[in-house]
Design a protein around this motif. Structure first.
Motif, PDB file in Angstrom:
ATOM      1  N   ARG A 155       0.965  -1.014   0.028  1.00 14.72           N
ATOM      2  CA  ARG A 155       0.242  -0.102   0.076  1.00 14.72           C
ATOM      3  C   ARG A 155       0.989   1.222   0.082  1.00 14.72           C
ATOM      4  O   ARG A 155       0.611   2.237  -0.696  1.00 14.72           O
ATOM      5  CB  ARG A 155      -0.996   0.059   1.224  1.00 14.72           C
ATOM      6  N   LEU A 156       1.968   1.220   0.678  1.00 16.09           N
ATOM      7  CA  LEU A 156       2.881   2.396   0.705  1.00 16.09           C
ATOM      8  C   LEU A 156       3.406   2.483  -0.672  1.00 16.09           C
ATOM      9  O   LEU A 156       3.624   3.860  -0.909  1.00 16.09           O
ATOM     10  CB  LEU A 156       3.830   2.187   1.991  1.00 16.09           C
ATOM     11  N   GLU A 157       4.002   1.524  -1.203  1.00 15.92           N
ATOM     12  CA  GLU A 157       4.554   1.489  -2.396  1.00 15.92           C
ATOM     13  C   GLU A 157       3.757   2.212  -3.486  1.00 15.92           C
ATOM     14  O   GLU A 157       4.090   2.821  -4.138  1.00 15.92           O
ATOM     15  CB  GLU A 157       5.107   0.334  -2.655  1.00 15.92           C
ATOM     16  N   THR A 158       2.536   1.680  -3.498  1.00 17.39           N
ATOM     17  CA  THR A 158       1.670   2.033  -4.460  1.00 17.39           C
ATOM     18  C   THR A 158       1.262   3.608  -4.226  1.00 17.39           C
ATOM     19  O   THR A 158       1.115   4.258  -5.058  1.00 17.39           O
ATOM     20  CB  THR A 158       0.128   1.413  -4.285  1.00 17.39           C
ATOM     21  N   ALA A 159       1.036   3.862  -2.976  1.00 22.97           N
ATOM     22  CA  ALA A 159       0.874   5.610  -2.617  1.00 22.97           C
ATOM     23  C   ALA A 159       1.940   6.203  -3.102  1.00 22.97           C
ATOM     24  O   ALA A 159       1.819   7.382  -3.737  1.00 22.97           O
ATOM     25  CB  ALA A 159       0.663   5.702  -1.006  1.00 22.97           C
ATOM     26  N   ALA A 160       3.258   5.897  -3.023  1.00 21.42           N
ATOM     27  CA  ALA A 160       4.397   6.498  -3.434  1.00 21.42           C
ATOM     28  C   ALA A 160       4.601   6.579  -4.940  1.00 21.42           C
ATOM     29  O   ALA A 160       4.659   7.646  -5.576  1.00 21.42           O
ATOM     30  CB  ALA A 160       5.796   5.824  -2.820  1.00 21.42           C
ATOM     31  N   LEU A 161       4.285   5.524  -5.380  1.00 27.94           N
ATOM     32  CA  LEU A 161       4.171   5.572  -7.039  1.00 27.94           C
ATOM     33  C   LEU A 161       3.197   6.571  -7.602  1.00 27.94           C
ATOM     34  O   LEU A 161       3.431   7.034  -8.667  1.00 27.94           O
ATOM     35  CB  LEU A 161       3.941   4.323  -7.567  1.00 27.94           C
ATOM     36  N   ASP A 162       1.856   6.481  -6.928  1.00 28.97           N
ATOM     37  CA  ASP A 162       0.635   7.553  -7.365  1.00 28.97           C
ATOM     38  C   ASP A 162       1.278   8.648  -7.156  1.00 28.97           C
ATOM     39  O   ASP A 162       1.039   9.765  -8.050  1.00 28.97           O
ATOM     40  CB  ASP A 162      -0.361   7.064  -6.414  1.00 28.97           C
ATOM     41  N   GLU A 163       2.075   9.014  -6.000  1.00 21.01           N
ATOM     42  CA  GLU A 163       2.286  10.543  -5.942  1.00 21.01           C
ATOM     43  C   GLU A 163       3.457  10.962  -6.794  1.00 21.01           C
ATOM     44  O   GLU A 163       3.384  12.145  -7.427  1.00 21.01           O
ATOM     45  CB  GLU A 163       2.975  10.492  -4.298  1.00 21.01           C
ATOM     46  N   LEU A 164       4.391   9.900  -6.931  1.00 16.39           N
ATOM     47  CA  LEU A 164       5.465  10.248  -8.130  1.00 16.39           C
ATOM     48  C   LEU A 164       4.784  10.481  -9.424  1.00 16.39           C
ATOM     49  O   LEU A 164       5.112  11.436 -10.201  1.00 16.39           O
ATOM     50  CB  LEU A 164       6.359   9.093  -8.081  1.00 16.39           C
ATOM     51  N   GLY A 165       3.630   9.650  -9.804  1.00 19.07           N
ATOM     52  CA  GLY A 165       2.903   9.877 -11.100  1.00 19.07           C
ATOM     53  C   GLY A 165       2.387  10.983 -11.283  1.00 19.07           C
ATOM     54  O   GLY A 165       2.232  11.965 -12.354  1.00 19.07           O
ATOM     55  N   LEU A 166       1.852  11.630 -10.035  1.00 16.94           N
ATOM     56  CA  LEU A 166       1.078  12.856  -9.929  1.00 16.94           C
ATOM     57  C   LEU A 166       1.980  14.135  -9.950  1.00 16.94           C
ATOM     58  O   LEU A 166       1.633  15.077 -10.955  1.00 16.94           O
ATOM     59  CB  LEU A 166       0.384  12.990  -8.674  1.00 16.94           C
ATOM     60  N   ARG A 167       3.187  14.037  -9.491  1.00 18.86           N
ATOM     61  CA  ARG A 167       4.210  15.224  -9.632  1.00 18.86           C
ATOM     62  C   ARG A 167       4.685  15.124 -11.068  1.00 18.86           C
ATOM     63  O   ARG A 167       4.768  16.227 -11.682  1.00 18.86           O
ATOM     64  CB  ARG A 167       5.423  14.678  -8.682  1.00 18.86           C
ATOM     65  N   ARG A 168       4.725  14.022 -11.484  1.00 20.37           N
ATOM     66  CA  ARG A 168       5.503  14.101 -12.901  1.00 20.37           C
ATOM     67  C   ARG A 168       4.198  14.633 -13.914  1.00 20.37           C
ATOM     68  O   ARG A 168       4.427  15.358 -14.923  1.00 20.37           O
ATOM     69  CB  ARG A 168       5.548  12.639 -13.575  1.00 20.37           C
ATOM     70  N   ALA A 169       3.024  14.193 -13.725  1.00 25.64           N
ATOM     71  CA  ALA A 169       1.922  14.811 -14.462  1.00 25.64           C
ATOM     72  C   ALA A 169       1.766  16.182 -14.412  1.00 25.64           C
ATOM     73  O   ALA A 169       1.512  16.994 -15.175  1.00 25.64           O
ATOM     74  CB  ALA A 169       0.580  13.937 -14.198  1.00 25.64           C
ATOM     75  N   ALA A 170       2.006  16.768 -13.182  1.00 25.93           N
ATOM     76  CA  ALA A 170       1.660  18.186 -12.956  1.00 25.93           C
ATOM     77  C   ALA A 170       2.927  19.180 -13.386  1.00 25.93           C
ATOM     78  O   ALA A 170       2.952  20.126 -13.783  1.00 25.93           O
ATOM     79  CB  ALA A 170       1.674  18.562 -11.294  1.00 25.93           C
ATOM     80  N   GLY A 171       3.949  18.153 -13.287  1.00 29.02           N
ATOM     81  CA  GLY A 171       5.458  18.801 -14.162  1.00 29.02           C
ATOM     82  C   GLY A 171       5.394  19.029 -15.268  1.00 29.02           C
ATOM     83  O   GLY A 171       6.073  19.931 -16.087  1.00 29.02           O
ATOM     84  N   GLY A 172       4.702  18.171 -15.983  1.00 31.20           N
ATOM     85  CA  GLY A 172       4.759  18.004 -17.381  1.00 31.20           C
ATOM     86  C   GLY A 172       3.928  19.025 -18.091  1.00 31.20           C
ATOM     87  O   GLY A 172       3.955  19.060 -19.369  1.00 31.20           O
ATOM     88  N   ARG A 173       2.938  19.655 -17.316  1.00 28.66           N
ATOM     89  CA  ARG A 173       1.952  20.534 -17.974  1.00 28.66           C
ATOM     90  C   ARG A 173       2.583  21.796 -18.466  1.00 28.66           C
ATOM     91  O   ARG A 173       3.393  22.626 -18.243  1.00 28.66           O
ATOM     92  CB  ARG A 173       0.821  20.755 -17.050  1.00 28.66           C
TER      93      ARG A 173
END
Length: 137
Positions: A119-137
């Protein structure tokens, strides 16, 4: 070492002690049964001797009474040991059940830890994905 592992170790030790006790009881029972078989063989030998020696017949009644008494004492000992053995088997069965419970608790803890790590790994990967998505805009 976790508390669950400590409990498993203690229960394993208890099982080993009870197995050893059960083995000792079984050995005592076997020795008593051998004594009983020896007395029966002694009785058969004495009966054979009495058939061939008329004077031995005079002592036959006393011998049989003594033999009957000794056999009764040994049979009582065998019966007492059998009860003790049944109690030891019951105690061993309970110890095995307790050990299994502790192992199941430890396995549940391990699975919960694996689930939490995932669960913690999934949350960390989700957060990383959101940061990349937010930074890519």
């Amino acid at each position: 070492m976790s508390w669950a592992q400590s409990l498993i170790k203690l229960s394993t030790y208890e099982v080993e002690i009870l197995q050893k006790r059960l083995g000792e009881i079984a050995d005592r029972r076997m020795q008593s049964e051998m004594k009983l078989a020896f007395l029966e063989a002694e009785g058969e030998a004495e009966a054979e001797r009495a058939r061939h020696d008329a004077e031995a017949g005079w002592y036959q009644v006393g011998f049989w009474e003594g033999l009957r008494t000794r056999k009764a004492m040994i049979q009582a000992d065998i019966d007492r040991i059998a009860v003790e053995e049944a109690g030891a088997r019951d105690a061993l069965a309970l110890a095995f059940e307790e050990q299994k419970k502790y192992e199941q608790v430890a396995e549940g803890i391990r699975l919960a830890q694996v689930k939490e790590a995932a669960r913690l790994e999934t949350a960390a990967l989700d957060e990383l994905g959101l940061r990349r998505a937010a930074g890519g805009r």
